[in-house]
Scaffold this active site. Structure first.
Site, PDB file in Angstrom:
ATOM      1  N   ASP A   8       0.887  -1.164   0.000  1.00 16.18           N
ATOM      2  CA  ASP A   8       0.000   0.000   0.000  1.00 16.18           C
ATOM      3  C   ASP A   8       0.924   1.213   0.000  1.00 16.18           C
ATOM      4  O   ASP A   8       1.531   1.540   1.018  1.00 16.18           O
ATOM      5  CB  ASP A   8      -0.885  -0.041   1.258  1.00 16.18           C
ATOM      6  CG  ASP A   8      -1.652   1.264   1.473  1.00 16.18           C
ATOM      7  OD1 ASP A   8      -1.654   2.121   0.570  1.00 16.18           O
ATOM      8  OD2 ASP A   8      -2.248   1.413   2.567  1.00 16.18           O
ATOM      9  N   LYS A  70       2.948  11.350  -3.702  1.00  8.76           N
ATOM     10  CA  LYS A  70       1.843  10.669  -4.388  1.00  8.76           C
ATOM     11  C   LYS A  70       0.841  11.676  -4.962  1.00  8.76           C
ATOM     12  O   LYS A  70       0.143  11.394  -5.922  1.00  8.76           O
ATOM     13  CB  LYS A  70       1.157   9.742  -3.378  1.00  8.76           C
ATOM     14  CG  LYS A  70       0.047   8.892  -3.941  1.00  8.76           C
ATOM     15  CD  LYS A  70      -0.417   7.903  -2.885  1.00  8.76           C
ATOM     16  CE  LYS A  70      -1.624   7.117  -3.323  1.00  8.76           C
ATOM     17  NZ  LYS A  70      -2.050   6.172  -2.278  1.00  8.76           N
ATOM     18  N   GLU A 171      -7.225   0.688  -4.195  1.00  7.67           N
ATOM     19  CA  GLU A 171      -7.146   0.564  -2.732  1.00  7.67           C
ATOM     20  C   GLU A 171      -8.467   0.069  -2.121  1.00  7.67           C
ATOM     21  O   GLU A 171      -8.457  -0.863  -1.316  1.00  7.67           O
ATOM     22  CB  GLU A 171      -6.730   1.908  -2.119  1.00  7.67           C
ATOM     23  CG  GLU A 171      -5.273   2.222  -2.410  1.00  7.67           C
ATOM     24  CD  GLU A 171      -4.898   3.688  -2.271  1.00  7.67           C
ATOM     25  OE1 GLU A 171      -5.724   4.482  -1.791  1.00  7.67           O
ATOM     26  OE2 GLU A 171      -3.767   4.034  -2.649  1.00  7.67           O
ATOM     27  N   ASP A 193     -12.663   5.597   2.020  1.00  7.42           N
ATOM     28  CA  ASP A 193     -11.221   5.670   2.238  1.00  7.42           C
ATOM     29  C   ASP A 193     -10.750   7.119   2.186  1.00  7.42           C
ATOM     30  O   ASP A 193     -10.687   7.717   1.119  1.00  7.42           O
ATOM     31  CB  ASP A 193     -10.537   4.831   1.135  1.00  7.42           C
ATOM     32  CG  ASP A 193      -9.013   4.817   1.247  1.00  7.42           C
ATOM     33  OD1 ASP A 193      -8.477   5.526   2.112  1.00  7.42           O
ATOM     34  OD2 ASP A 193      -8.379   4.099   0.463  1.00  7.42           O
TER      35      ASP A 193
END
Ligand code: AMP
Length: 515
Positions: A8, A70, A171, A193
């Site tokens: 992850d 990211k 994810e 999320d």
């Protein structure tokens, strides 16, 4: 056969997991942590440090400590979100020759996939230390709402880190997979999320081992960093008013403040108020100034009001795309550190009308799902089938720069769709097919994935010649586009390999530099 690891690659933290028999387990890093800060620093001596040791340099080495890469991966410098983000970054973001956002550290600039590659290499080393064998393959997770360019850039990061990326999976799908395998029940779930940099919501059904994503939605520009920024702005505005100094203009002060507000934010998830104390944070004409302030949960929530409101739209759209009512949902899974904020949890209850599940660790479930997926691919977990969706509409440019959608967002893959277009000019002998991805009605708001030409069209009046454009996406998400001239059967096609902005040569040379 060596193990395939699940990673992850988070905005704030990364986690690595591996299958132990049929059970995914999270691996401790060398410092004993189960999560590793997604941070990379260049020391004064030019060494690169990653993870907790990088985080420790945040305050003393702010311009050379990179966090949140990211949020820049696969993005153009001119993107609004990049411009907005830059206002609060202690390090420098620059425009690379191809228009991408790169990161400047001292005299050298680095592509975001290179920064991510250091984090992936660290996670690989963590797994190798634990397993006592070398690891060369990985499943890496990305936000469901990442477009093809961001996915490809993540894959490139894996390649630079010397990993063969067996799959890039979403994810929320990973989280649902790990959760579904744990509970073994047929159900309809929402994965909510909210991590450090992105917000994703996905609705899935689990039935007889088939995990089917019904809809996904999200906001790649909404995450914990924005909540930190809301607090930074609140405090900086007040401080400027009182002392005539803007702490946002001083990278060391900004970094100290960022660290402190993040701690305050985390404390406010359990406490009703917290204390921020930063002596000698700045100086004005009168001398040094200190920051000392009580911060209540209520003040934080009101500073974050606009951000909390942005959680609703993607949830409503996902429910509508999945043709579901909140009452149809059996379980809401919370993933990502920001879901520990009580006001976020209250929003979830308001939106879905039920208390979220308490049974999963929001920091670890995604990596566990990535490891489970490696098991599905490797055959250790045969009983599982994953059906994902393509998150964004795919289409072609038509006259007036309009986006003509061929495959709508949230279509289950693999899929194939066609549309027929007519020529727009007399005696037109070729058409240029430009493929775009994104929700915008005007292609300039979307991502261009590729272009190709179909030539040899029969000469005729405008509108008389018809060309059928077909899009097909296979189970690995690879898109192929074909154009066929209806009269002659002439055909041209292209396999869209999203370019991350890095060429094969550039990837190779970064790899050599790291070796
Ligand atoms: P992730 O990307 O899932 O690791 O999420 C990290 C984000 O969650 C960061 O912005 C953290 O500051 C935030 N976070 C972690 N723990 C908490 C907490 N207890 N309360 C509020 N935010 C948190």
């Amino acid at each position: 056969m060596s193990k395939v690891i699940g990673i992850d690659l988070g905005t704030s933290n990364s986690v690595v997991s591996v299958l132990d028999g049929k059970e995914p387990m999270v691996i401790h890093n060398q410092e004993g942590g189960r999560t590793t800060p997604s941070m990379v620093s260049w020391t004064a001596e030019g060494d690169v440090v990653v993870g907790a040791s990088s985080k420790r340099q945040m305050v003393t080495n702010p311009k050379r400590t990179i966090f949140g890469a990211k949020r820049l991966i696969g993005r153009q410098f001119k993107d609004d979100e990049v411009q907005e983000m830059m206002k609060h970054l202690p390090y420098d973001v620059v425009q690379h020759t191809n228009g991408d956002a790169w990161i400047q550290v001292g005299d050298s600039s680095h592509a975001p996939p290179e920064i991510s590659s250091f984090i992936l290499a660290k996670m690989r080393a963590v797994a190798e230390d634990y397993l006592g064998e070398s690891v060369s393959e990985a499943v890496i997770t990305v936000p469901a709402y990442f477009d093809d360019v961001q996915r490809q850039a993540t894959k490139d990061a894996g390649m630079i880190a010397g990993l063969e990326v067996r799959a890039i999976i979403n994810e929320p799908t990973a989280a649902a997979l790990a959760y579904g395998l744990q509970t073994g029940k047929d159900q309809r779930i929402v994965v909510f999320d909210l991590g450090g940099g992105t917000f994703d919501v996905s609705i899935l059904t689990i039935e007889d081992g088939v995990f089917e994503v019904l809809a996904t939605n999200g906001d790649t520009g909404l995450g914990g960093d924005d909540f930190d920024r809301a607090l930074i702005d609140l405090i900086c505005d007040e401080f400027k008013e009182a002392h005539d100094v803007d702490m946002r203009e001083d990278s060391v002060a900004l970094q100290r403040l960022k660290e402190s507000v993040e701690r305050a934010k985390v404390e406010l998830s359990t406490a009703m108020s917290t204390h921020i104390n930063l002596p000698f944070i700045a100086a004005n004409a009168a001398g040094p100034v200190h920051l000392e302030r009580e911060l209540s949960r209520g003040e934080f929530e009101s500073a974050a009001k606009g951000l909390l409101a942005r959680l609703e739209g993607p949830c409503a759209e996902a429910l509508s795309d999945a043709r579901c009512e909140p009452a149809d949902i059996d379980q809401v899974l919370l993933v990502g550190g920001m879901t520990r904020m009580p006001a976020v949890q209250s929003r979830v209850v308001e939106i879905f009308g039920k208390e979220p599940s308490k049974g999963v660790n929001p920091d670890e479930i995604v990596a566990m799902g990535a490891a489970a997926h490696s098991g599905v691919m490797g055959g250790e977990l045969q009983e599982v089938v994953l059906l994902d969706v393509t998150p964004h509409p795919l289409g072609v440019k038509t006259s007036g720069n309009r986006m003509s959608v061929v495959i709508p967002g949230n279509t289950t893959i693999p899929t194939r769709e066609s549309k027929t277009y007519a020529t727009t000019e007399d005696s037109q002998t070729f058409v240029t097919i430009e493929v775009y991805q994104g929700p915008g009605e005007n292609v300039k708001d979307n991502r261009r994935l590729g272009r190709f030409v179909l030539s040899g069209l029969p000469e005729d009046k405008a509108g008389k010649v018809r060309v059928t454009v077909s899009f097909s996406i296979d189970a690995d998400g690879i898109l192929q586009v074909t154009a066929v001239d209806q009269a002659t059967g002439n055909e041209a096609k292209v396999t869209i390999e999203a370019a991350s902005g890095l060429s094969a040569g550039e990837i190779e040379s970064i790899r050599d530099r790291h070796a």
